[in-house]
Design a protein around this motif. Structure first.
Motif, PDB file in Angstrom:
ATOM      1  N   TYR A   1       0.832  -1.209   0.000  1.00  0.00           N
ATOM      2  CA  TYR A   1       0.000   0.000   0.000  1.00  0.00           C
ATOM      3  C   TYR A   1       0.867   1.260   0.000  1.00  0.00           C
ATOM      4  CZ  TYR A   1      -3.664   3.300   1.303  1.00  0.00           C
ATOM      5  OH  TYR A   1      -4.534   4.364   1.318  1.00  0.00           O
ATOM      6  N   CYS A   2       2.008   1.200   0.667  1.00  0.00           N
ATOM      7  CA  CYS A   2       2.921   2.351   0.699  1.00  0.00           C
ATOM      8  C   CYS A   2       3.372   2.744  -0.700  1.00  0.00           C
ATOM      9  CB  CYS A   2       4.146   2.034   1.559  1.00  0.00           C
ATOM     10  SG  CYS A   2       3.806   1.872   3.321  1.00  0.00           S
ATOM     11  N   ILE A   3       3.439   1.781  -1.612  1.00  0.00           N
ATOM     12  CA  ILE A   3       3.875   2.062  -2.981  1.00  0.00           C
ATOM     13  C   ILE A   3       2.692   2.427  -3.877  1.00  0.00           C
ATOM     14  CG2 ILE A   3       4.947   1.076  -5.038  1.00  0.00           C
ATOM     15  CD1 ILE A   3       6.662  -0.669  -3.206  1.00  0.00           C
ATOM     16  N   SER A   4       1.705   1.540  -3.966  1.00  0.00           N
ATOM     17  CA  SER A   4       0.599   1.746  -4.903  1.00  0.00           C
ATOM     18  C   SER A   4      -0.241   2.963  -4.543  1.00  0.00           C
ATOM     19  CB  SER A   4      -0.280   0.498  -4.978  1.00  0.00           C
ATOM     20  OG  SER A   4      -0.716   0.098  -3.694  1.00  0.00           O
ATOM     21  N   SER A   5      -0.342   3.294  -3.265  1.00  0.00           N
ATOM     22  CA  SER A   5      -1.159   4.447  -2.871  1.00  0.00           C
ATOM     23  C   SER A   5      -0.552   5.767  -3.342  1.00  0.00           C
ATOM     24  CB  SER A   5      -1.336   4.477  -1.348  1.00  0.00           C
ATOM     25  OG  SER A   5      -0.113   4.746  -0.690  1.00  0.00           O
ATOM     26  N   GLN A   6       0.756   5.785  -3.604  1.00  0.00           N
ATOM     27  CA  GLN A   6       1.366   7.008  -4.135  1.00  0.00           C
ATOM     28  C   GLN A   6       0.876   7.295  -5.553  1.00  0.00           C
ATOM     29  OE1 GLN A   6       5.590   7.810  -3.366  1.00  0.00           O
ATOM     30  NE2 GLN A   6       5.650   6.001  -2.053  1.00  0.00           N
ATOM     31  N   MET A   7       0.669   6.237  -6.338  1.00  0.00           N
ATOM     32  CA  MET A   7       0.123   6.407  -7.676  1.00  0.00           C
ATOM     33  C   MET A   7      -1.313   6.899  -7.608  1.00  0.00           C
ATOM     34  SD  MET A   7       2.553   5.479  -9.803  1.00  0.00           S
ATOM     35  CE  MET A   7       1.708   5.072 -11.319  1.00  0.00           C
ATOM     36  N   VAL A   8      -2.088   6.323  -6.683  1.00  0.00           N
ATOM     37  CA  VAL A   8      -3.478   6.738  -6.521  1.00  0.00           C
ATOM     38  C   VAL A   8      -3.549   8.176  -6.019  1.00  0.00           C
ATOM     39  CG1 VAL A   8      -5.640   6.268  -5.304  1.00  0.00           C
ATOM     40  CG2 VAL A   8      -4.251   4.374  -6.148  1.00  0.00           C
ATOM     41  N   MET A   9      -2.598   8.571  -5.153  1.00  0.00           N
ATOM     42  CA  MET A   9      -2.552   9.954  -4.669  1.00  0.00           C
ATOM     43  C   MET A   9      -2.425  10.939  -5.825  1.00  0.00           C
ATOM     44  SD  MET A   9      -0.606  12.860  -4.018  1.00  0.00           S
ATOM     45  CE  MET A   9       1.031  12.260  -4.411  1.00  0.00           C
ATOM     46  N   LEU A  10      -1.621  10.597  -6.828  1.00  0.00           N
ATOM     47  CA  LEU A  10      -1.476  11.471  -7.997  1.00  0.00           C
ATOM     48  C   LEU A  10      -2.818  11.694  -8.680  1.00  0.00           C
ATOM     49  CD1 LEU A  10       1.808  10.257  -9.742  1.00  0.00           C
ATOM     50  CD2 LEU A  10       1.454  12.395  -8.510  1.00  0.00           C
ATOM     51  N   LEU A  11      -3.588  10.629  -8.814  1.00  0.00           N
ATOM     52  CA  LEU A  11      -4.881  10.734  -9.492  1.00  0.00           C
ATOM     53  C   LEU A  11      -5.898  11.486  -8.631  1.00  0.00           C
ATOM     54  CD1 LEU A  11      -6.326   9.651 -12.131  1.00  0.00           C
ATOM     55  CD2 LEU A  11      -7.297   7.890 -10.637  1.00  0.00           C
ATOM     56  N   GLU A  12      -5.956  11.141  -7.346  1.00  0.00           N
ATOM     57  CA  GLU A  12      -6.990  11.692  -6.471  1.00  0.00           C
ATOM     58  C   GLU A  12      -6.703  13.116  -6.022  1.00  0.00           C
ATOM     59  OE1 GLU A  12      -9.063   8.021  -4.106  1.00  0.00           O
ATOM     60  OE2 GLU A  12      -7.287   8.910  -3.203  1.00  0.00           O
ATOM     61  N   TRP A  13      -5.467  13.352  -5.550  1.00  0.00           N
ATOM     62  CA  TRP A  13      -5.161  14.620  -4.885  1.00  0.00           C
ATOM     63  C   TRP A  13      -4.371  15.579  -5.776  1.00  0.00           C
ATOM     64  CZ3 TRP A  13      -7.416  15.470  -0.213  1.00  0.00           C
ATOM     65  CH2 TRP A  13      -7.898  14.358   0.475  1.00  0.00           C
ATOM     66  N   TRP A  14      -3.411  15.069  -6.530  1.00  0.00           N
ATOM     67  CA  TRP A  14      -2.584  15.930  -7.376  1.00  0.00           C
ATOM     68  C   TRP A  14      -3.363  16.358  -8.629  1.00  0.00           C
ATOM     69  CZ3 TRP A  14       1.988  18.347  -6.706  1.00  0.00           C
ATOM     70  CH2 TRP A  14       2.670  18.823  -7.831  1.00  0.00           C
ATOM     71  N   SER A  15      -3.917  15.362  -9.331  1.00  0.00           N
ATOM     72  CA  SER A  15      -4.707  15.671 -10.521  1.00  0.00           C
ATOM     73  C   SER A  15      -6.113  16.144 -10.156  1.00  0.00           C
ATOM     74  CB  SER A  15      -4.793  14.429 -11.419  1.00  0.00           C
ATOM     75  OG  SER A  15      -5.799  14.545 -12.373  1.00  0.00           O
ATOM     76  N   GLY A  16      -6.650  15.620  -9.057  1.00  0.00           N
ATOM     77  CA  GLY A  16      -8.019  15.972  -8.667  1.00  0.00           C
ATOM     78  C   GLY A  16      -9.060  15.344  -9.564  1.00  0.00           C
ATOM     79  N   THR A  17      -8.706  14.254 -10.228  1.00  0.00           N
ATOM     80  CA  THR A  17      -9.637  13.594 -11.144  1.00  0.00           C
ATOM     81  C   THR A  17     -10.874  13.098 -10.403  1.00  0.00           C
ATOM     82  OG1 THR A  17      -7.960  12.947 -12.758  1.00  0.00           O
ATOM     83  CG2 THR A  17      -9.915  11.553 -12.612  1.00  0.00           C
ATOM     84  N   ASP A  18     -12.026  13.390 -10.967  1.00  0.00           N
ATOM     85  CA  ASP A  18     -13.295  12.931 -10.398  1.00  0.00           C
ATOM     86  C   ASP A  18     -13.577  11.515 -10.875  1.00  0.00           C
ATOM     87  OD1 ASP A  18     -13.889  15.324  -9.075  1.00  0.00           O
ATOM     88  OD2 ASP A  18     -14.769  16.197 -10.883  1.00  0.00           O
ATOM     89  N   CYS A  19     -13.903  10.632  -9.955  1.00  0.00           N
ATOM     90  CA  CYS A  19     -14.259   9.256 -10.291  1.00  0.00           C
ATOM     91  C   CYS A  19     -15.666   8.976  -9.775  1.00  0.00           C
ATOM     92  CB  CYS A  19     -13.271   8.271  -9.678  1.00  0.00           C
ATOM     93  SG  CYS A  19     -11.593   8.391 -10.346  1.00  0.00           S
ATOM     94  N   THR A  20     -16.606   8.874 -10.702  1.00  0.00           N
ATOM     95  CA  THR A  20     -17.991   8.609 -10.334  1.00  0.00           C
ATOM     96  C   THR A  20     -18.306   7.144 -10.597  1.00  0.00           C
ATOM     97  OG1 THR A  20     -18.633  10.867 -10.920  1.00  0.00           O
ATOM     98  CG2 THR A  20     -20.399   9.244 -10.739  1.00  0.00           C
ATOM     99  N   LEU A  21     -18.852   6.492  -9.600  1.00  0.00           N
ATOM    100  CA  LEU A  21     -19.212   5.086  -9.694  1.00  0.00           C
ATOM    101  C   LEU A  21     -20.716   4.980  -9.935  1.00  0.00           C
ATOM    102  CD1 LEU A  21     -18.406   2.061  -9.285  1.00  0.00           C
ATOM    103  CD2 LEU A  21     -18.924   2.390  -6.859  1.00  0.00           C
ATOM    104  N   TYR A  22     -21.087   4.227 -10.959  1.00  0.00           N
ATOM    105  CA  TYR A  22     -22.500   3.976 -11.254  1.00  0.00           C
ATOM    106  C   TYR A  22     -22.789   2.518 -10.909  1.00  0.00           C
ATOM    107  CZ  TYR A  22     -22.622   8.360 -13.880  1.00  0.00           C
ATOM    108  OH  TYR A  22     -22.568   9.687 -14.240  1.00  0.00           O
ATOM    109  N   THR A  23     -23.676   2.318  -9.959  1.00  0.00           N
ATOM    110  CA  THR A  23     -23.951   0.955  -9.530  1.00  0.00           C
ATOM    111  C   THR A  23     -25.261   0.908  -8.757  1.00  0.00           C
ATOM    112  OG1 THR A  23     -22.933  -0.980  -8.473  1.00  0.00           O
ATOM    113  CG2 THR A  23     -22.701   1.123  -7.321  1.00  0.00           C
ATOM    114  N   ASP A  24     -25.589  -0.267  -8.294  1.00  0.00           N
ATOM    115  CA  ASP A  24     -26.775  -0.482  -7.482  1.00  0.00           C
ATOM    116  C   ASP A  24     -26.433  -0.196  -6.019  1.00  0.00           C
ATOM    117  OD1 ASP A  24     -29.057  -1.406  -6.250  1.00  0.00           O
ATOM    118  OD2 ASP A  24     -28.587  -3.524  -6.557  1.00  0.00           O
ATOM    119  N   PRO A  25     -27.178   0.674  -5.332  1.00  0.00           N
ATOM    120  CA  PRO A  25     -26.863   0.985  -3.930  1.00  0.00           C
ATOM    121  C   PRO A  25     -26.816  -0.243  -3.029  1.00  0.00           C
ATOM    122  CG  PRO A  25     -28.434   2.579  -4.805  1.00  0.00           C
ATOM    123  CD  PRO A  25     -28.283   1.512  -5.851  1.00  0.00           C
TER     124      PRO A  25
END
Length: 391
Positions: free
Chosen positions: A55-79
């Motif tokens: 997690y220490c490694i892969s979460s850094q990549m996710v941080m770039l997408l979530e916090w650095w880029s600020g990319t919005d990720c919308t999930l469409y599914t059944d509640p």
């Protein structure tokens, strides 16, 4: 462009981010090496520790997408299905059309707390790649040579080893085997015509044998199959370089069950219990082909309407990716800046030249790492006419 956007686009910031990722990744790999002594003593403790280290490694990549880029990720599914995500083992089928689809898959895992334990079916060459590849080795990732006669026994053994895994995990699989390109699509459709299968417009033919073996080996361990379709709004063409430059994208991820193509999309359930997937290899192959035919028709619907027929949910961002990155930044940037100041103060031409050389090599390394994800520099798997036979 505001000051924050300007800073995000600067190469020196990219170098610092990559410095933190590379050095922290190698430190984690080194620690993982020492955890091997736990395997014969307490295998489950070894696994739990390596989930956190990964997690220490892969979460850094996710941080770039979530916090650095600020990319919005919308999930469409059944509640109703939404509340089960992260609380059960699952096979996640992903389409493979974008340069950052792997990153969006990781983001999906992160939002539901299974990023550290997520699994993939990856090509053998990646196991030799420092940081990510070595991390995957300790996570017991399933590697294959893409030669099924040689892979079958190894893949089955690796999958069977996951039956007693102590953490909830998602097994992410790109059944197409390689990223979509027009050339690969043309060759794939020639195979479809030769086999008498309906042609696909937006996907390659799925490689069914790996999926069938995955279902066979993980039955009674995995609870469901999540069929996930990723798209980006407004015809965005996301790249890792764009994410690194702080460019914001808008991702839509639909997690669903697809049944017969003649049944309207809004009648589909959005979670597939694994017992509904046939166990027989040929029947499982037919099931997967039908899934991709329906998936292709559904993709057509998205391009026409720009939305999915399900409830849009934005899973909350968890702070841990950012906190993990800040920890490594504070730990590693101080000695770097101290070294840089000492080098400048020394006034040695040789020292400064050596530092400049390191910077140049680092920039080349950064560009190489980004190039690995680029579609036009991706795998040639599926391009060769002599390899048209689907696995």
């Amino acid at each position: 462009m505001d000051i924050v956007g300007f800073l995000k686009s600067q190469f020196v910031c990219h170098l610092l981010i990559c410095y933190i990722f590379i050095v922290s990744g190698l430190i984690v790999n080194f620690i993982q090496l020492f955890t091997l002594i736990l395997w014969p003593i307490n295998k489950q403790l070894f696994r739990r520790i390596n989930c956190r280290l990964a997690y220490c490694i892969s979460s850094q990549m996710v941080m770039l997408l979530e916090w650095w880029s600020g990319t919005d990720c919308t999930l469409y599914t059944d509640p109703e299905s939404y509340h089960k995500y992260g609380k059960e083992n699952a096979i996640v089928i992903l389409n493979h059309n974008f340069e950052i689809d792997f990153l969006c898959g990781w983001n999906f895992c992160e939002r539901f707390g299974v990023l550290g334990s997520s699994k993939v079916l990856a090509k053998k060459e990646l196991s030799y790649m420092p940081i990510i590849g070595w991390m995957w080795y300790f996570l017991e990732i399933v590697f294959c040579k893409r030669k099924w006669e040689e892979d079958r026994k190894t893949v089955m053994q690796k999958l069977l080893n996951l039956r007693d895994y102590p953490e909830n995990f998602w097994f992410l699989i790109h059944c197409e085997g390689t990223r979509f390109t027009e050339q690969k699509h043309q060759i794939s459709m020639q195979v479809a015509e030769a086999k008498g299968l309906p042609k696909l417009k937006y996907h390659l033919l799925p490689r069914t044998k790996g999926f069938a073996v995955t279902v066979q080996c993980l039955r009674n361990v995995v609870s469901a199959v999540y069929d996930s379709t990723l798209n980006f709004r407004n015809n965005e063409n996301p790249t890792l370089l764009g994410v690194l430059n702080g460019k914001k994208y808008h991702a839509d991820l639909y997690v669903r069950q697809v049944i017969h193509i003649l049944i309207p999309f809004w009648h589909t359930e959005l979670r597939i219990p694994l017992e509904e997937v046939p166990e027989d290899e040929q029947e499982c192959s037919n099931w997967l082909h039908k899934l991709y035919q329906e998936k292709d028709a559904f993709q057509e619907e998205y391009y026409r309407t720009g939305t999915y027929p399900a409830v849009p949910i934005v899973p909350p961002r968890r702070p841990w990716t950012l906190l993990n990155w800040l920890f490594w930044a504070l730990l590693l940037l101080y000695p770097l800046f101290k070294l840089l100041i000492n080098m400048i103060n020394s006034g040695s031409s040789l020292t400064l030249a050596s530092f400049a050389f390191v910077i140049v090599m680092a920039s080349v390394g950064v560009r190489w790492m980004i190039g690995v994800t680029e579609i036009n520099k991706g795998s040639t798997y599926g391009n060769n006419d002599n390899k048209q036979k689907q696995k």
